[in-house]
Write an enzyme that holds these catalytic residues in place. Structure first.
Site, PDB file in Angstrom:
ATOM      1  N   SER A  50       0.774  -1.261   0.071  1.00  0.00           N
ATOM      2  CA  SER A  50       0.013  -0.238  -0.034  1.00  0.00           C
ATOM      3  C   SER A  50       0.995   1.249  -0.014  1.00  0.00           C
ATOM      4  CB  SER A  50      -1.030  -0.037   1.169  1.00  0.00           C
ATOM      5  OG  SER A  50      -0.144  -0.123   2.453  1.00  0.00           O
ATOM      6  N   SER A 100      15.521  -6.848   1.637  1.00  0.00           N
ATOM      7  CA  SER A 100      16.353  -6.402   2.895  1.00  0.00           C
ATOM      8  C   SER A 100      16.565  -4.907   2.875  1.00  0.00           C
ATOM      9  CB  SER A 100      17.624  -7.331   2.740  1.00  0.00           C
ATOM     10  OG  SER A 100      18.361  -7.248   4.131  1.00  0.00           O
ATOM     11  N   TYR A 114      16.611  -2.516  13.688  1.00  0.00           N
ATOM     12  CA  TYR A 114      16.278  -2.692  12.397  1.00  0.00           C
ATOM     13  C   TYR A 114      17.248  -3.465  11.536  1.00  0.00           C
ATOM     14  CZ  TYR A 114      15.000  -1.298   7.384  1.00  0.00           C
ATOM     15  OH  TYR A 114      15.002  -1.392   6.298  1.00  0.00           O
ATOM     16  N   LYS A 136      17.099  -7.083   9.468  1.00  0.00           N
ATOM     17  CA  LYS A 136      17.534  -7.238   8.027  1.00  0.00           C
ATOM     18  C   LYS A 136      18.855  -7.894   7.900  1.00  0.00           C
ATOM     19  CE  LYS A 136      14.390  -4.716   6.192  1.00  0.00           C
ATOM     20  NZ  LYS A 136      13.173  -5.412   5.550  1.00  0.00           N
TER      21      LYS A 136
END
Length: 279
Positions: free
Chosen positions: A13, A136, A151, A155
């Site tokens: 979205s 990633s 974060y 990843k």
């Protein structure tokens, strides 16, 4: 013909996912796309077509994921390319990030993608083909940024399981690519896509500086063009020799080289100690 490929894209979205879905539809592909909220997704894509299947999916729920994959296959007959794009950024020092805040980021960025992979693989194995593209970040290869610990950890996890996945599914004719973008001009740095800890610790000036830079100065100034990133992903999905690692952006290219050079330096500087530990 290549655009007979059926695509399944999560987190569609906004951001790179949205750009990719719109580009795929404009090029005549059939696309199933997921978001938590279906009306947000339909409004963002702005196209009603038999080639577009919008799906409300909670990627943290295996049941929700299973239903989405079954609906895609019953609608389009198969899935060829899976893009695990859903995820969000987290910018806070490790000490100031709560256990729950860290786990929430892993639930979406790591376990959400694993849910998709687990549920789609029986179909890809049965057809002996498919391509899983895991989005990633350069932060999945280079971690040295104050405030990006959690974060980057999510990843790094994506990179690690993608490498193993590549080895596991190769015998079934299934390809895996890790896409590692640098900074692209999406709404990734905007409110809703970048979360900060509720209880900051004043001592971490370097983290505050990073937050200020990312939220106030860099947002909408990023060098990367998301249209070109989407085009690059479509291109590699049609390559028989698709790479395992696809870095995107001049910044990602430079940072990856710096990391490799740094590891090589440590290897050689400490070679004697490293190799002295056998019996």
């Amino acid at each position: 013909m290549s655009n007979q490929n059926i695509w399944f894209v999560t987190g569609a979205s906004k951001g790179l996912g949205l750009t990719l879905v719109k580009k795929l539809l404009s090029e005549g592909y059939k696309v199933a796309a997921t978001s938590r909220n279906i009306s947000d997704l339909e409004n963002a894509v702005g196209i009603t077509s038999d080639a577009f299947l919008p799906l409300a999916v909670n990627i943290k729920s295996e049941e929700s994921v299973q239903q989405a994959i079954e609906k895609t296959i019953s609608t389009f007959g198969k899935i060829d390319v899976v893009v695990n794009n859903a995820g969000y950024g987290m910018l806070g020092g490790l000490e100031e990030t709560t256990d729950q805040e860290a786990r929430d980021n892993f639930d979406v960025n790591v376990f959400g993608s694993l849910n998709i992979i687990r549920k789609v693989l029986p179909y890809l194995r049965a057809q002996q083909s498919g391509h899983i593209i895991n989005i990633s970040s350069i932060g999945g290869f280079v971690g040295g940024y104050p405030g990006f610990g959690v974060y980057c950890a999510t990843k790094f996890a994506v990179n690690g399981f993608s490498e193993a996945l590549d080895a596991e599914v190769k015998p079934f004719g299934i390809k895996v690519t890790i896409v590692e973008p640098g900074y692209f001009r999406t709404n990734f740095l905007s409110e809703g896509s970048l979360i900060v800890p509720k209880n900051p610790i004043d001592a971490y000036q370097n983290v505050r500086d990073s937050q200020h830079l990312h939220q106030n100065q860099m947002d909408q100034q990023q060098a990367g063009d998301p249209e070109k990133a989407a085009a690059a992903m479509i291109k590699i999905a049609n390559q028989p020799d698709a790479p395992l690692n696809l870095f995107l952006g001049e910044d990602a290219y430079q940072l990856a080289h710096q990391k490799i050079a740094s590891v090589q330096k440590d290897l050689e500087t400490w070679k004697e100690l490293t190799t002295s530990t056998g019996f």
